[in-house]
Design an enzyme around this catalytic site. Sequence first.
Site, PDB file in Angstrom:
ATOM      1  N   SER A 141      77.775 -19.603  69.059  1.00  0.00           N
ATOM      2  CA  SER A 141      78.393 -19.920  67.763  1.00  0.00           C
ATOM      3  C   SER A 141      79.478 -18.878  67.511  1.00  0.00           C
ATOM      4  CB  SER A 141      77.327 -19.824  66.664  1.00  0.00           C
ATOM      5  OG  SER A 141      77.915 -19.835  65.380  1.00  0.00           O
ATOM      6  N   TYR A 154      70.313 -15.491  62.453  1.00  0.00           N
ATOM      7  CA  TYR A 154      71.175 -16.411  63.202  1.00  0.00           C
ATOM      8  C   TYR A 154      72.232 -15.643  64.004  1.00  0.00           C
ATOM      9  CZ  TYR A 154      73.815 -20.698  64.178  1.00  0.00           C
ATOM     10  OH  TYR A 154      74.444 -21.756  64.807  1.00  0.00           O
TER      11      TYR A 154
HETATM   12  P1  NAD Z   1      71.070 -30.155  64.383  1.00  0.00           P
HETATM   13  O1  NAD Z   1      70.114 -29.529  63.427  1.00  0.00           O
HETATM   14  O2  NAD Z   1      71.803 -31.349  63.966  1.00  0.00           O
HETATM   15  O3  NAD Z   1      70.315 -30.482  65.750  1.00  0.00           O
HETATM   16  C1  NAD Z   1      69.503 -29.524  66.339  1.00  0.00           C
HETATM   17  C2  NAD Z   1      68.695 -30.147  67.447  1.00  0.00           C
HETATM   18  O4  NAD Z   1      67.857 -29.113  67.977  1.00  0.00           O
HETATM   19  C3  NAD Z   1      67.744 -31.266  66.985  1.00  0.00           C
HETATM   20  O5  NAD Z   1      67.705 -32.251  67.978  1.00  0.00           O
HETATM   21  C4  NAD Z   1      66.391 -30.581  66.909  1.00  0.00           C
HETATM   22  O6  NAD Z   1      65.301 -31.440  67.141  1.00  0.00           O
HETATM   23  C5  NAD Z   1      66.522 -29.574  68.031  1.00  0.00           C
HETATM   24  N1  NAD Z   1      65.612 -28.445  67.880  1.00  0.00           N
HETATM   25  C6  NAD Z   1      65.535 -27.546  66.869  1.00  0.00           C
HETATM   26  N2  NAD Z   1      64.527 -26.687  67.092  1.00  0.00           N
HETATM   27  C7  NAD Z   1      63.973 -27.054  68.282  1.00  0.00           C
HETATM   28  C8  NAD Z   1      62.914 -26.563  69.043  1.00  0.00           C
HETATM   29  N3  NAD Z   1      62.167 -25.523  68.652  1.00  0.00           N
HETATM   30  N4  NAD Z   1      62.617 -27.175  70.215  1.00  0.00           N
HETATM   31  C9  NAD Z   1      63.322 -28.250  70.625  1.00  0.00           C
HETATM   32  N5  NAD Z   1      64.359 -28.753  69.939  1.00  0.00           N
HETATM   33  C10 NAD Z   1      64.655 -28.170  68.780  1.00  0.00           C
HETATM   34  O7  NAD Z   1      72.057 -28.992  64.807  1.00  0.00           O
HETATM   35  P2  NAD Z   1      73.554 -28.982  65.384  1.00  0.00           P
HETATM   36  O8  NAD Z   1      74.445 -28.600  64.302  1.00  0.00           O
HETATM   37  O9  NAD Z   1      73.827 -30.194  66.190  1.00  0.00           O
HETATM   38  O10 NAD Z   1      73.436 -27.701  66.313  1.00  0.00           O
HETATM   39  C11 NAD Z   1      73.334 -27.747  67.721  1.00  0.00           C
HETATM   40  C12 NAD Z   1      73.591 -26.356  68.239  1.00  0.00           C
HETATM   41  O11 NAD Z   1      74.905 -25.944  67.845  1.00  0.00           O
HETATM   42  C13 NAD Z   1      72.638 -25.300  67.688  1.00  0.00           C
HETATM   43  O12 NAD Z   1      72.310 -24.376  68.700  1.00  0.00           O
HETATM   44  C14 NAD Z   1      73.461 -24.635  66.606  1.00  0.00           C
HETATM   45  O13 NAD Z   1      73.037 -23.313  66.343  1.00  0.00           O
HETATM   46  C15 NAD Z   1      74.844 -24.692  67.213  1.00  0.00           C
HETATM   47  N6  NAD Z   1      75.935 -24.579  66.251  1.00  0.00           N
HETATM   48  C16 NAD Z   1      76.051 -25.460  65.225  1.00  0.00           C
HETATM   49  C17 NAD Z   1      77.102 -25.311  64.310  1.00  0.00           C
HETATM   50  C18 NAD Z   1      77.287 -26.247  63.142  1.00  0.00           C
HETATM   51  O14 NAD Z   1      78.088 -25.928  62.249  1.00  0.00           O
HETATM   52  N7  NAD Z   1      76.634 -27.378  63.088  1.00  0.00           N
HETATM   53  C19 NAD Z   1      78.002 -24.250  64.472  1.00  0.00           C
HETATM   54  C20 NAD Z   1      77.854 -23.384  65.533  1.00  0.00           C
HETATM   55  C21 NAD Z   1      76.809 -23.552  66.425  1.00  0.00           C
END
Ligand code: NAD
Length: 259
Positions: A141, A154
């Site tokens: 991130s 985080y």
């Molecule tokens: P989201 O919450 O929409 O999806 C997260 C996914 O991870 C879901 O499918 C959930 O079931 C799975 N998950 C969570 N905990 C889990 C566990 N213990 N075991 C197995 N699966 C698990 O999130 P997103 O926004 O799509 O994020 C995806 C990745 O991108 C993450 O690593 C997040 O930190 C990173 N990210 C997101 C953003 C943002 O703004 N959305 C920004 C930077 C980084």
Amino acid sequence: MKLNGKVALVTGGTRGIGYATTLLFCKEGAKVAITGRSERQGRKAIIELKKEGFRDVVFIQGDVSKSVDAKRMIEITVKQFGQLDILVNNAGIWIGGTVETASEADWDKVIDVNLKGTFLCSKFALPYLKKTKGAIVNTASIAGLVADVESIPYCASKGGVVLLTKAMALDHAKEGIRVNCVCPGYVMTPMLEQEMLEEDVPKSGPDREKYLKEIAELHPIGRIGEPEEVAKTVLFLASNDSSFITGTALTVDGGYIAQ
Ligand code: NAD
């Protein structure tokens, strides 16, 4: 197609960035296993993918922070599709807080899922990736590169993912395995919705619009990212297009880090 004949495992592939990555990988010819915690969400994702015409997809329920689950996810993928070429460590959670306000349980949960989950899935995938000279793409991130306020667990977890990526890239380069990570800015997904919920942002109306406008303006491009924009970058790092790239932390952030 860029991933013809390849087998990928996308953790957290049931929604958000993980789902967009899975869909793009399928379009590029890959067979894809997705994991997630929720059986219901997993089934929904598979139905959607099949509606799009993709048959070589499977959902494996499990928690990436648990060793037995991580091992099982990898083994089922290989049993189902015969090999593993790409691991996308995408599963992640966000919990806010300062060192004073975040509880020990919050800290453990975020570090366990975001950092230890990446370590565990990589550990069990490596024997198979050695055979295919595969690739790992981790999801860090912008919060792993620059600090944000009230986001201690985080930021620490994602900073860890960046250095874990670089260290793994060194350890496995001679084996033909490339390890990189993406560093997204704010992306419109259920995770961002949850962040807004925790910050008491209403589900609709002017206060929500104001909040989203402020987030958008943090990025020089002036908007929040889309999951598909991150997915395209993951595809680049997972495919042969990035054959001379390993150990990199690639920002997908509308210029956020450039400031
Ligand atoms: P989201 O919450 O929409 O999806 C997260 C996914 O991870 C879901 O499918 C959930 O079931 C799975 N998950 C969570 N905990 C889990 C566990 N213990 N075991 C197995 N699966 C698990 O999130 P997103 O926004 O799509 O994020 C995806 C990745 O991108 C993450 O690593 C997040 O930190 C990173 N990210 C997101 C953003 C943002 O703004 N959305 C920004 C930077 C980084």
